[in-house]
Design a protein around this motif. Structure first.
Motif, PDB file in Angstrom:
ATOM      1  N   ALA A   1       1.001  -1.137   0.059  1.00 35.24           N
ATOM      2  CA  ALA A   1      -0.043   0.007   0.052  1.00 35.24           C
ATOM      3  C   ALA A   1       1.034   1.239   0.162  1.00 35.24           C
ATOM      4  O   ALA A   1       2.004   1.215   0.615  1.00 35.24           O
ATOM      5  N   GLY A   2       0.388   2.377  -0.611  1.00 36.87           N
ATOM      6  CA  GLY A   2       1.293   3.540  -0.587  1.00 36.87           C
ATOM      7  C   GLY A   2       2.179   3.575  -1.853  1.00 36.87           C
ATOM      8  O   GLY A   2       2.924   4.498  -2.037  1.00 36.87           O
ATOM      9  N   ARG A   3       2.379   2.284  -2.557  1.00 39.27           N
ATOM     10  CA  ARG A   3       3.400   2.393  -3.545  1.00 39.27           C
ATOM     11  C   ARG A   3       2.818   1.486  -4.773  1.00 39.27           C
ATOM     12  O   ARG A   3       2.122   0.876  -4.570  1.00 39.27           O
ATOM     13  N   PHE A   4       3.408   1.993  -5.963  1.00 40.80           N
ATOM     14  CA  PHE A   4       2.950   1.258  -7.172  1.00 40.80           C
ATOM     15  C   PHE A   4       4.197   1.110  -8.109  1.00 40.80           C
ATOM     16  O   PHE A   4       5.229   1.967  -7.900  1.00 40.80           O
ATOM     17  N   GLU A   5       4.131   0.169  -8.960  1.00 38.49           N
ATOM     18  CA  GLU A   5       5.223   0.132 -10.047  1.00 38.49           C
ATOM     19  C   GLU A   5       4.754   0.062 -11.405  1.00 38.49           C
ATOM     20  O   GLU A   5       3.350   0.081 -11.480  1.00 38.49           O
ATOM     21  N   VAL A   6       5.771   0.500 -12.383  1.00 40.56           N
ATOM     22  CA  VAL A   6       5.320   0.189 -13.740  1.00 40.56           C
ATOM     23  C   VAL A   6       5.978  -1.055 -14.326  1.00 40.56           C
ATOM     24  O   VAL A   6       7.399  -0.962 -14.157  1.00 40.56           O
ATOM     25  N   TRP A   7       5.266  -1.460 -15.201  1.00 31.71           N
ATOM     26  CA  TRP A   7       5.859  -2.828 -16.004  1.00 31.71           C
ATOM     27  C   TRP A   7       5.531  -2.259 -17.481  1.00 31.71           C
ATOM     28  O   TRP A   7       4.775  -2.001 -17.698  1.00 31.71           O
ATOM     29  N   VAL A   8       6.823  -2.576 -18.186  1.00 34.28           N
ATOM     30  CA  VAL A   8       6.499  -2.417 -19.621  1.00 34.28           C
ATOM     31  C   VAL A   8       6.700  -3.531 -20.224  1.00 34.28           C
ATOM     32  O   VAL A   8       7.923  -4.417 -20.079  1.00 34.28           O
ATOM     33  N   THR A   9       6.275  -4.169 -21.048  1.00 34.09           N
ATOM     34  CA  THR A   9       6.148  -5.654 -21.524  1.00 34.09           C
ATOM     35  C   THR A   9       5.559  -5.846 -22.981  1.00 34.09           C
ATOM     36  O   THR A   9       5.593  -4.512 -23.659  1.00 34.09           O
ATOM     37  N   HIS A  10       5.255  -7.027 -23.438  1.00 37.49           N
ATOM     38  CA  HIS A  10       4.530  -7.277 -24.602  1.00 37.49           C
ATOM     39  C   HIS A  10       3.145  -7.737 -24.372  1.00 37.49           C
ATOM     40  O   HIS A  10       2.535  -7.979 -23.540  1.00 37.49           O
ATOM     41  N   GLN A  11       2.457  -7.533 -25.489  1.00 45.74           N
ATOM     42  CA  GLN A  11       0.950  -7.524 -25.628  1.00 45.74           C
ATOM     43  C   GLN A  11       0.621  -9.393 -25.264  1.00 45.74           C
ATOM     44  O   GLN A  11      -0.297  -9.301 -24.479  1.00 45.74           O
ATOM     45  N   PHE A  12       1.534 -10.186 -25.557  1.00 42.53           N
ATOM     46  CA  PHE A  12       1.313 -11.485 -25.270  1.00 42.53           C
ATOM     47  C   PHE A  12       1.471 -11.888 -23.890  1.00 42.53           C
ATOM     48  O   PHE A  12       0.838 -12.452 -23.345  1.00 42.53           O
TER      49      PHE A  12
END
Length: 170
Positions: free
Chosen positions: A123-134
């Motif tokens: 809680a209080g934190r978030f991440e960003v993930w960059v990946t592929h459609q699959f």
């Protein structure tokens, strides 16, 4: 699922979520034969429009003063470039790698890693993930366009994550 708005900003601020994006526009499908990770000249890469999308993505977060705890990327250049242009940083994570050509056991192991990592975001934190459609499709059952994301919250049963919103930020 809803489009990004004030509720998305509130969910990101509350934390315990991941904004998982498909890389920005890299025209074509799949990589050319003989491509090599770590050698961008052999891969499908971002177009000028894709680079603009990535910058706009980062700007959306910056104007709302939203700073991800972590920015994780697939090892493919188009994902790394999207993360770098948007957030100025990234950490390569093999769990976000394209499943194309991977056996079923590898795909399931990676999906388990993604579900576990999502459940571990406090809680209080978030991440960003960059990946592929699959990857996003395997993880959530949802298809995404270039530079489009899904706001994810861990499932209480450890299964498929809950999709809180579709993120069309560019």
């Amino acid at each position: 699922m809803r489009a990004a708005g004030d509720d998305v900003v509130a969910a990101l601020r509350a934390g315990g979520v991941v904004a998982a994006f498909r890389h920005a526009l890299a025209p074509g499908t799949f990589d050319p034969p003989g491509f090599r990770l770590g050698d961008c000249a052999t891969q499908r890469n971002l177009s000028d429009e894709g680079r603009t999308q990535a910058r706009r993505l980062g700007e959306w977060f910056r104007t709302r003063q939203l700073e991800p705890t972590a920015v994780r990327s697939s090892p493919w250049c188009r994902c790394i470039d999207t993360a770098q242009l948007a957030f100025g940083r990234h950490a390569v994570w093999d769990a976000l790698a394209s499943p194309t050509g991977a056996d079923a056991a590898t795909r399931e192991r990676r999906l388990a890693q993604l579900r576990e990592a999502l459940a571990a975001v406090p809680a209080g934190r978030f991440e960003v993930w960059v990946t592929h459609q699959f990857v996003l499709s395997d993880l959530t059952g949802n298809s995404t366009s270039s530079a489009e994301g899904l706001l994810l919250k861990a499932a209480t049963d450890g299964g498929r994550p809950q999709v809180l919103a579709r993120l069309n930020l560019t």
